[in-house]
Write a protein that holds these residues in place. Structure first.
Motif, PDB file in Angstrom:
ATOM      1  N   ALA A  93      13.427   8.324  17.058  1.00 41.64           N
ATOM      2  CA  ALA A  93      12.746   8.467  15.766  1.00 41.64           C
ATOM      3  C   ALA A  93      12.479   7.100  15.157  1.00 41.64           C
ATOM      4  CB  ALA A  93      13.577   9.316  14.809  1.00 41.64           C
ATOM      5  N   ASP A  94      11.260   6.883  14.712  1.00 40.90           N
ATOM      6  CA  ASP A  94      10.930   5.684  13.944  1.00 40.90           C
ATOM      7  C   ASP A  94      11.246   5.935  12.466  1.00 40.90           C
ATOM      8  OD1 ASP A  94       9.972   4.615  16.265  1.00 40.90           O
ATOM      9  OD2 ASP A  94       7.846   4.830  15.742  1.00 40.90           O
ATOM     10  N   VAL A  95      11.727   4.914  11.798  1.00 41.35           N
ATOM     11  CA  VAL A  95      12.014   5.026  10.365  1.00 41.35           C
ATOM     12  C   VAL A  95      10.989   4.203   9.586  1.00 41.35           C
ATOM     13  CG1 VAL A  95      13.666   4.565   8.518  1.00 41.35           C
ATOM     14  CG2 VAL A  95      14.472   5.447  10.727  1.00 41.35           C
ATOM     15  N   TRP A  96      10.367   4.847   8.619  1.00 44.78           N
ATOM     16  CA  TRP A  96       9.362   4.224   7.773  1.00 44.78           C
ATOM     17  C   TRP A  96       9.863   4.182   6.327  1.00 44.78           C
ATOM     18  CZ3 TRP A  96       4.309   3.151   9.848  1.00 44.78           C
ATOM     19  CH2 TRP A  96       4.110   3.607  11.155  1.00 44.78           C
ATOM     20  N   SER A  97       9.596   3.088   5.677  1.00 43.07           N
ATOM     21  CA  SER A  97       9.894   2.997   4.237  1.00 43.07           C
ATOM     22  C   SER A  97       8.620   3.307   3.463  1.00 43.07           C
ATOM     23  CB  SER A  97      10.402   1.602   3.877  1.00 43.07           C
ATOM     24  OG  SER A  97      10.565   1.491   2.468  1.00 43.07           O
ATOM     25  N   ARG A 125      10.873  17.562  -3.813  1.00 39.38           N
ATOM     26  CA  ARG A 125       9.941  17.539  -2.687  1.00 39.38           C
ATOM     27  C   ARG A 125       8.500  17.265  -3.103  1.00 39.38           C
ATOM     28  NH1 ARG A 125      11.700  22.080   1.780  1.00 39.38           N
ATOM     29  NH2 ARG A 125      13.954  21.686   1.730  1.00 39.38           N
ATOM     30  N   SER A 126       8.180  17.600  -4.343  1.00 37.49           N
ATOM     31  CA  SER A 126       6.807  17.383  -4.795  1.00 37.49           C
ATOM     32  C   SER A 126       6.403  15.922  -4.715  1.00 37.49           C
ATOM     33  CB  SER A 126       6.645  17.865  -6.248  1.00 37.49           C
ATOM     34  OG  SER A 126       6.888  19.244  -6.343  1.00 37.49           O
ATOM     35  N   VAL A 127       7.368  15.017  -4.760  1.00 39.30           N
ATOM     36  CA  VAL A 127       7.041  13.592  -4.702  1.00 39.30           C
ATOM     37  C   VAL A 127       6.501  13.226  -3.312  1.00 39.30           C
ATOM     38  CG1 VAL A 127       7.929  11.246  -4.932  1.00 39.30           C
ATOM     39  CG2 VAL A 127       8.623  13.003  -6.576  1.00 39.30           C
ATOM     40  N   PRO A 128       7.233  13.436  -2.213  1.00 37.02           N
ATOM     41  CA  PRO A 128       6.656  13.142  -0.897  1.00 37.02           C
ATOM     42  C   PRO A 128       5.564  14.121  -0.481  1.00 37.02           C
ATOM     43  CG  PRO A 128       8.861  14.047  -0.645  1.00 37.02           C
ATOM     44  CD  PRO A 128       8.678  13.778  -2.103  1.00 37.02           C
ATOM     45  N   ASP A 129       5.573  15.318  -1.060  1.00 37.47           N
ATOM     46  CA  ASP A 129       4.524  16.286  -0.721  1.00 37.47           C
ATOM     47  C   ASP A 129       3.144  15.844  -1.198  1.00 37.47           C
ATOM     48  OD1 ASP A 129       6.165  17.976   0.621  1.00 37.47           O
ATOM     49  OD2 ASP A 129       6.352  19.463  -0.982  1.00 37.47           O
ATOM     50  N   ILE A 142      10.423   9.476  10.725  1.00 38.36           N
ATOM     51  CA  ILE A 142      11.133   9.767   9.474  1.00 38.36           C
ATOM     52  C   ILE A 142      10.576   8.843   8.394  1.00 38.36           C
ATOM     53  CG2 ILE A 142      13.348   9.926   8.315  1.00 38.36           C
ATOM     54  CD1 ILE A 142      14.676  10.122  11.059  1.00 38.36           C
ATOM     55  N   LEU A 143      10.021   9.442   7.355  1.00 37.12           N
ATOM     56  CA  LEU A 143       9.503   8.693   6.219  1.00 37.12           C
ATOM     57  C   LEU A 143      10.493   8.829   5.077  1.00 37.12           C
ATOM     58  CD1 LEU A 143       7.008   9.398   8.052  1.00 37.12           C
ATOM     59  CD2 LEU A 143       5.654   9.470   5.942  1.00 37.12           C
ATOM     60  N   ALA A 144      10.973   7.711   4.559  1.00 33.47           N
ATOM     61  CA  ALA A 144      11.966   7.757   3.485  1.00 33.47           C
ATOM     62  C   ALA A 144      11.616   6.733   2.421  1.00 33.47           C
ATOM     63  CB  ALA A 144      13.358   7.484   4.036  1.00 33.47           C
ATOM     64  N   SER A 145      12.123   6.963   1.222  1.00 31.72           N
ATOM     65  CA  SER A 145      11.878   5.991   0.145  1.00 31.72           C
ATOM     66  C   SER A 145      13.168   5.680  -0.579  1.00 31.72           C
ATOM     67  CB  SER A 145      10.841   6.530  -0.855  1.00 31.72           C
ATOM     68  OG  SER A 145      11.376   7.583  -1.638  1.00 31.72           O
ATOM     69  N   GLY A 146      13.218   4.478  -1.153  1.00 29.48           N
ATOM     70  CA  GLY A 146      14.349   4.092  -1.975  1.00 29.48           C
ATOM     71  C   GLY A 146      15.670   4.221  -1.283  1.00 29.48           C
ATOM     72  N   VAL A 147      16.611   4.812  -1.968  1.00 29.19           N
ATOM     73  CA  VAL A 147      17.980   4.924  -1.471  1.00 29.19           C
ATOM     74  C   VAL A 147      18.090   5.808  -0.240  1.00 29.19           C
ATOM     75  CG1 VAL A 147      18.702   6.939  -2.806  1.00 29.19           C
ATOM     76  CG2 VAL A 147      20.343   5.084  -2.373  1.00 29.19           C
ATOM     77  N   ALA A 148      17.044   6.561   0.070  1.00 27.35           N
ATOM     78  CA  ALA A 148      17.077   7.457   1.232  1.00 27.35           C
ATOM     79  C   ALA A 148      16.833   6.729   2.545  1.00 27.35           C
ATOM     80  CB  ALA A 148      16.034   8.573   1.060  1.00 27.35           C
ATOM     81  N   VAL A 149      16.335   5.501   2.500  1.00 26.21           N
ATOM     82  CA  VAL A 149      16.057   4.779   3.746  1.00 26.21           C
ATOM     83  C   VAL A 149      17.330   4.584   4.576  1.00 26.21           C
ATOM     84  CG1 VAL A 149      15.256   2.593   4.724  1.00 26.21           C
ATOM     85  CG2 VAL A 149      13.937   3.713   2.904  1.00 26.21           C
ATOM     86  N   PRO A 150      18.460   4.180   3.982  1.00 28.22           N
ATOM     87  CA  PRO A 150      19.685   4.086   4.788  1.00 28.22           C
ATOM     88  C   PRO A 150      20.110   5.417   5.409  1.00 28.22           C
ATOM     89  CG  PRO A 150      19.943   2.841   2.755  1.00 28.22           C
ATOM     90  CD  PRO A 150      18.666   3.620   2.632  1.00 28.22           C
ATOM     91  N   TRP A 151      19.872   6.539   4.724  1.00 25.99           N
ATOM     92  CA  TRP A 151      20.193   7.831   5.327  1.00 25.99           C
ATOM     93  C   TRP A 151      19.313   8.060   6.550  1.00 25.99           C
ATOM     94  CZ3 TRP A 151      18.715  10.935   0.326  1.00 25.99           C
ATOM     95  CH2 TRP A 151      19.390  10.400  -0.779  1.00 25.99           C
ATOM     96  N   LYS A 181       0.813  -1.215   0.000  1.00 24.29           N
ATOM     97  CA  LYS A 181       0.000   0.000   0.000  1.00 24.29           C
ATOM     98  C   LYS A 181       0.845   1.264   0.000  1.00 24.29           C
ATOM     99  CE  LYS A 181      -4.363  -1.654   1.950  1.00 24.29           C
ATOM    100  NZ  LYS A 181      -5.191  -1.093   0.861  1.00 24.29           N
ATOM    101  N   GLY A 182       2.131   1.130   0.364  1.00 22.71           N
ATOM    102  CA  GLY A 182       3.014   2.278   0.213  1.00 22.71           C
ATOM    103  C   GLY A 182       3.760   2.731   1.447  1.00 22.71           C
ATOM    104  N   LEU A 183       3.493   2.158   2.660  1.00 23.77           N
ATOM    105  CA  LEU A 183       4.177   2.658   3.848  1.00 23.77           C
ATOM    106  C   LEU A 183       4.233   1.578   4.926  1.00 23.77           C
ATOM    107  CD1 LEU A 183       5.441   5.239   5.164  1.00 23.77           C
ATOM    108  CD2 LEU A 183       3.177   5.661   6.161  1.00 23.77           C
ATOM    109  N   HIS A 184       5.444   1.291   5.399  1.00 26.27           N
ATOM    110  CA  HIS A 184       5.571   0.359   6.525  1.00 26.27           C
ATOM    111  C   HIS A 184       6.788   0.780   7.359  1.00 26.27           C
ATOM    112  CE1 HIS A 184       8.982  -2.329   5.053  1.00 26.27           C
ATOM    113  NE2 HIS A 184       8.757  -1.563   4.014  1.00 26.27           N
ATOM    114  N   ARG A 185       6.726   0.472   8.630  1.00 19.86           N
ATOM    115  CA  ARG A 185       7.815   0.854   9.523  1.00 19.86           C
ATOM    116  C   ARG A 185       8.919  -0.202   9.436  1.00 19.86           C
ATOM    117  NH1 ARG A 185       6.275   2.293  15.603  1.00 19.86           N
ATOM    118  NH2 ARG A 185       5.629   0.107  15.560  1.00 19.86           N
ATOM    119  N   VAL A 186      10.146   0.258   9.179  1.00 23.19           N
ATOM    120  CA  VAL A 186      11.256  -0.684   9.035  1.00 23.19           C
ATOM    121  C   VAL A 186      12.162  -0.732  10.265  1.00 23.19           C
ATOM    122  CG1 VAL A 186      11.332  -0.589   6.522  1.00 23.19           C
ATOM    123  CG2 VAL A 186      12.620   1.091   7.830  1.00 23.19           C
ATOM    124  N   LYS A 187      12.150   0.356  11.055  1.00 25.88           N
ATOM    125  CA  LYS A 187      13.010   0.335  12.235  1.00 25.88           C
ATOM    126  C   LYS A 187      12.466   1.296  13.291  1.00 25.88           C
ATOM    127  CE  LYS A 187      17.804   0.212  13.730  1.00 25.88           C
ATOM    128  NZ  LYS A 187      19.230   0.366  13.372  1.00 25.88           N
TER     129      LYS A 187
END
Length: 910
Positions: free
Chosen positions: A771-775, A825-829, A746-755, A729-735
């Motif tokens: 902080a929780d990290v979400w992919s 920013r328009s993508v996550p916005d 913190i919501l991140a996608s793709g290569v930004a998740v490791p950051w 569906k587009g969002l899950h907590r990874v850590k």
């Protein structure tokens, strides 16, 4: 009138300049013979002899230079025309009824209160070209195969509807619902060939000019590919593409002619309707578009058939012993021929035949009316049949038929050949009466004077209608018809995805390679493995897919007729007539056309193919976005991989390779299911679900777009409690965060998740923030779900109100939300309005550039330290931390100094 040949030579040849002369005396004898022919019989006779010598040389397989173009006459001589097997009188009656109904349908659509318009002049010019095809050539699907594939010219759709009406395939109510798809549902007819809007009727969307010819070439090639690989018997299928001469100015129209010739696609015929007009004026007013196109197609290796004049010219050409008439035809520019189409017979006698006594003598026994009706070849059924039969019989080359017509033909003097005819949509009462008389239709004047003009049907039991039905039955069914016979595929179980779910261990790999590993395992599957069609534009090695070469091999109908330079290597380049991989060269447009043809094979031939198109991300939706709309309209399915994605991941390549916006472009395509995964196990679930949705039970007409990266990272194994629903569906907590007084998300996608994970650690260790990290695997799908929820709530206020998935997911998540990605920013916005609490996005807005990954991320302020600052900033806004901490963070991490950033991970093409 200026001669077109003064500046635009009609026939251009070339002779080799460095071929040695081994017998100068014999050479001189030949030259003397030519001189004598010129002196004694004239230049035209000598020219004829030379052309016959060239023809005989080719028959004897003597290599001579190819002429770029030939005389402005029909390629097929009258004596070589085959017997016409149809009843021309009946066919003319059928065509007259079709012409009338097409024009009336558009005229009625322009009535007051509706005004949706349409186009009538294009079909008026090409009606005979289609009619001969319908009556004698176009194969239907009733025999259980794919029949012929016909790419109808978009603006000619009214004529196709009008013919379907005569055959009881469409009703009068449907004709009256032309271009009123919603207000007259379910009777609405789409403006142009749109399979998505009329999925049982149209097969190929063509009105985006240039994409029709491109799609037809790759459809013909896909037919050969499927047959070579034993997936479907396409030997009887022929691809016909109906095009306009103005449309050939589009780069896509002519850009891939070479591949059709190189692969000998004699299952392909282009029919170019040369009515000499664009939308607003002549195509080549000072030149000759048919000659120009002949040169281009011949040069590309196509068989060219010119259909210039109808049978009324045959007696004149037969008496043209001096070649004066042919010379006049050769040298008259198109703009003047367009004028002749609108003038009187007397004008043509004076201006075309009048400047030479030999020309005047040819027509001295003809009346002005006879001269006026010297017609164009594209309106002559017998001439058209001869051209089509020759095209079908020709072997080893694709064929183009260049057919000259008059735009607006039979519609009357206010329409025929006029520059404005393309935009004219309504016939006056006088126009209608003249049109009716021209077509010899039994419609009373009063029916034309009162209200909307009527449709005409000769009666279901009439000779004409029975003839039409008989012809279609003999050819295997009605055309156009889209039929879906494919059965759901037996999809692999979880074992096929086990490798990706294990993670990468201690090895760092890019998400591109993670996907390739999933694909490799799927291609080994006994049930569906052979149905995968890998496609790439000369970049398989870049994407780590050269490992497929030895086993899957690259499709080439000629095989590999050379020793590969890397033949000793384990991953040597391998070509094969039965190869699985399509290596289309450096052409994203060609690859996307292959993708579309493969992705719609489930309907075209009843055999599903699973195309996997992998390309440099920047050159995907941006460069070929129009084709992705074509793909959506054609209801094609498959996987699209935007590899080397992100604005800061491929930074060594610089601005034009740094993609930070394709996810946003993908969001505009309703058929595109777009994901930006971070880890291999996410990719596994997305691919598995994509196969289910596109190829399983209750299959959907969507395609999947995954952006993957070339930066190596460690991929964790799938956790035992993996949130599969969230991944899809587009969002899950990874850590989850482990320690800290204050909380954030913190919501991140793709290569930004490791950051984000690195920022999580810094926040906990240095700033007392948990902080929780979400992919965010799909910003686009989250937005789509939210929009659907709002739409439902808007229209169903009495029902329980739906809550968007992203809102549900983050409802109990404490603290501010900071989103980050390698996109603008328009993508996550896209999801901002549905995120509970405060929300800030970080992104790579602006142009990309060449530098280290670390420097680029520091510049855009999307690296781990910048994420830390973003979280602290939002906490300060909420009064959770003192604002003085923000300056401390900027100074501590030197966030204003791009050079101070760690260079980051280097390398990693795949």
């Amino acid at each position: 009138m200026a001669s077109g040949s003064d500046r635009n030579p009609i026939i251009i040849g070339g002779l080799p300049s460095q071929v040695p002369d081994f017998d100068p005396e014999e050479t001189q004898e030949w030259l003397d013979s030519l001189d004598a022919a010129v002196d004694e019989r004239g230049r035209e006779r000598a020219r004829y002899l030379m052309l016959r010598l060239i023809e005989r040389a080719r028959e004897k397989r003597v290599a001579v230079p190819e002429m770029r173009s030939t005389d402005y006459v029909n390629t097929i001589a009258t004596k070589d025309e085959p017997f016409f097997p149809g009843n021309e009188e009946i066919e003319r009656k059928v065509l007259n009824a079709t012409r009338w109904n097409a024009a009336v349908m558009v005229s009625r659509a322009q009535r007051p209160g509706i005004g949706v318009g349409g186009h009538i002049a294009t079909f008026a010019s090409s009606a005979s070209l289609y009619d001969v095809g319908f009556n004698h050539f176009f194969r239907g699907k009733d025999e259980g195969d794919g029949g012929d594939q016909i790419f109808f010219q978009g603006h000619a759709s009214p004529g196709v509807y009008a013919r379907a009406y005569l055959l009881d395939r469409l009703s009068e109510s449907q004709l009256d619902a032309f271009r009123q798809e919603k207000s007259k549902a379910p009777n609405g007819l789409s403006s142009y060939p749109h399979p998505r809007l009329m999925p049982d009727f149209w097969e190929f969307p063509t009105v985006s000019m240039g994409l029709g010819p491109l799609g037809a070439i790759y459809q013909a090639r896909m037919n050969r590919y499927m047959e070579a690989r034993g997936i479907a018997d396409t030997s009887k299928s022929h691809v016909w593409a109906y095009l306009g001469d103005g449309e050939m100015d589009e780069p896509e129209s002519l850009g891939q002619l070479s591949i059709a010739a190189r692969e000998g696609l004699d299952n392909l015929t282009f029919v170019v309707n040369c009515n000499l007009q664009r939308l607003d004026g002549p195509v080549r007013g000072n030149g000759k578009i048919m000659q120009e196109l002949e040169s281009q197609f011949r040069g590309a290796g196509w068989n060219v058939i010119k259909l210039v004049w109808d049978r009324s010219w045959d007696p004149l050409l037969a008496q043209d012993r001096d070649g004066i008439l042919v010379n006049k035809l050769n040298s008259t520019p198109d703009g003047q021929f367009q004028t002749y189409a609108t003038e009187t017979g007397a004008y043509i006698r004076e201006h075309f035949f009048g400047d030479d006594h030999r020309l005047r003598a040819m027509v001295e026994n003809m009346t002005d009316d006879q001269i006026l009706h010297l017609g164009r070849g594209g309106h002559d059924h017998k001439k058209i049949y001869a051209a089509y039969a020759a095209a079908k019989a020709h072997k080893g080359q694709p064929t183009v038929i260049l057919a000259q017509t008059v735009k607006g033909w039979t519609l009357g003097p206010n329409f025929e050949g006029r520059n404005a005819t393309h935009q004219m949509k309504k016939l006056t009462v006088e126009d209608l009466k003249g049109f009716r008389d021209r077509l010899h239709l039994p419609i009373p004047d009063k029916d034309l004077e009162d209200g909307a003009p009527p449709y005409y049907h000769p009666g279901r039991d009439s000779e004409e209608i029975q003839y039409m039905h008989d012809r279609r039955k003999g050819l295997g069914g009605y055309v156009p018809t889209r039929v879906v016979r494919a059965k759901p595929l037996q999809l692999p179980d979880d074992k096929a995805y086990a490798g990706a779910k294990k993670g990468s261990g201690q090895q760092k790999i890019a998400t591109t390679m993670a996907f390739v590993r999933v694909l490799k395992d799927l291609m080994r599957d006994k049930e569906i493995g052979k149905r995968f069609v890998p496609i790439a534009p000369d970049e398989y090695r870049t994407f780590g897919m050269d490992a497929f070469f030895p086993s899957a091999k690259i499709y080439n109908p000629l095989g590999q007729q050379y020793e590969s330079v890397d033949r000793e290597l384990l991953l040597a380049y391998k070509e094969s007539p039965t190869g699985q991989m399509l290596h289309d060269g450096i052409t994203e447009a060609g690859c996307t056309a292959s993708l579309i043809a493969a992705g719609s094979a489930y309907a075209t031939h009843g055999e599903p193919l699973i195309p996997v198109y992998v390309f440099y991300s920047m050159f995907g939706f941006q460069r070929t976005g129009d084709q992705f709309w074509q793909m959506a309209d054609q209801l094609s399915r498959g996987f699209v991989l935007g590899a080397t994605a992100g604005r800061t991941t491929l930074t060594g390549e610089g601005l034009q390779h740094a993609d930070g916006h394709s996810q946003l472009l993908a969001s505009t395509n309703p058929a595109c299911v777009a994901y930006d995964p971070a880890y291999g196990y996410e990719i596994a679930h997305i691919v598995k679900d994509g196969l289910r949705r596109m190829y399983g039970e209750n299959s959907e007409d969507v395609f999947y777009y995954l952006t993957v990266y070339n930066e190596p990272i460690l991929h964790p194994a799938e956790p035992a409690d993996a949130d599969v629903e969230g991944i899809l569906k587009g969002l899950h907590r990874v850590k989850p965060g482990e320690k800290g007084e204050h909380t954030a998300q913190i919501l991140a996608s793709g290569v930004a998740v490791p950051w984000a994970v690195e920022a999580q650690q810094i926040l906990a260790d240095e700033w007392n923030v948990k902080a929780d990290v979400w992919s965010a695997t799909s910003w686009n799908e989250l937005r789509r779900d939210a929009v659907e929820a709002e739409e439902h709530n808007l229209l169903h206020p009495e029902e329980e109100q739906r809550v968007p998935y992203v809102t549900q997911k983050l409802q109990g998540a404490e603290g501010p939300k900071v989103a980050v990605s390698d996109w603008m920013r328009s993508v996550p916005d896209q999801i901002a309005r549905w995120v509970p609490g405060t929300y800030q996005s970080l992104g790579a807005d602006g142009f990309g550039f060449a530098d280290t990954r670390g420097a680029a991320r520091r510049f855009f302020h999307i690296d781990a330290q910048s994420i830390v600052l973003g979280v602290l900033t939002e906490l300060a806004k909420e009064g959770k931390v003192d604002r003085s901490l923000l300056k401390q963070a900027i100074d501590r991490y030197q966030l204003l100094d791009v050079a101070a950033a760690d260079a980051g991970e280097a390398g990693g093409d795949a």
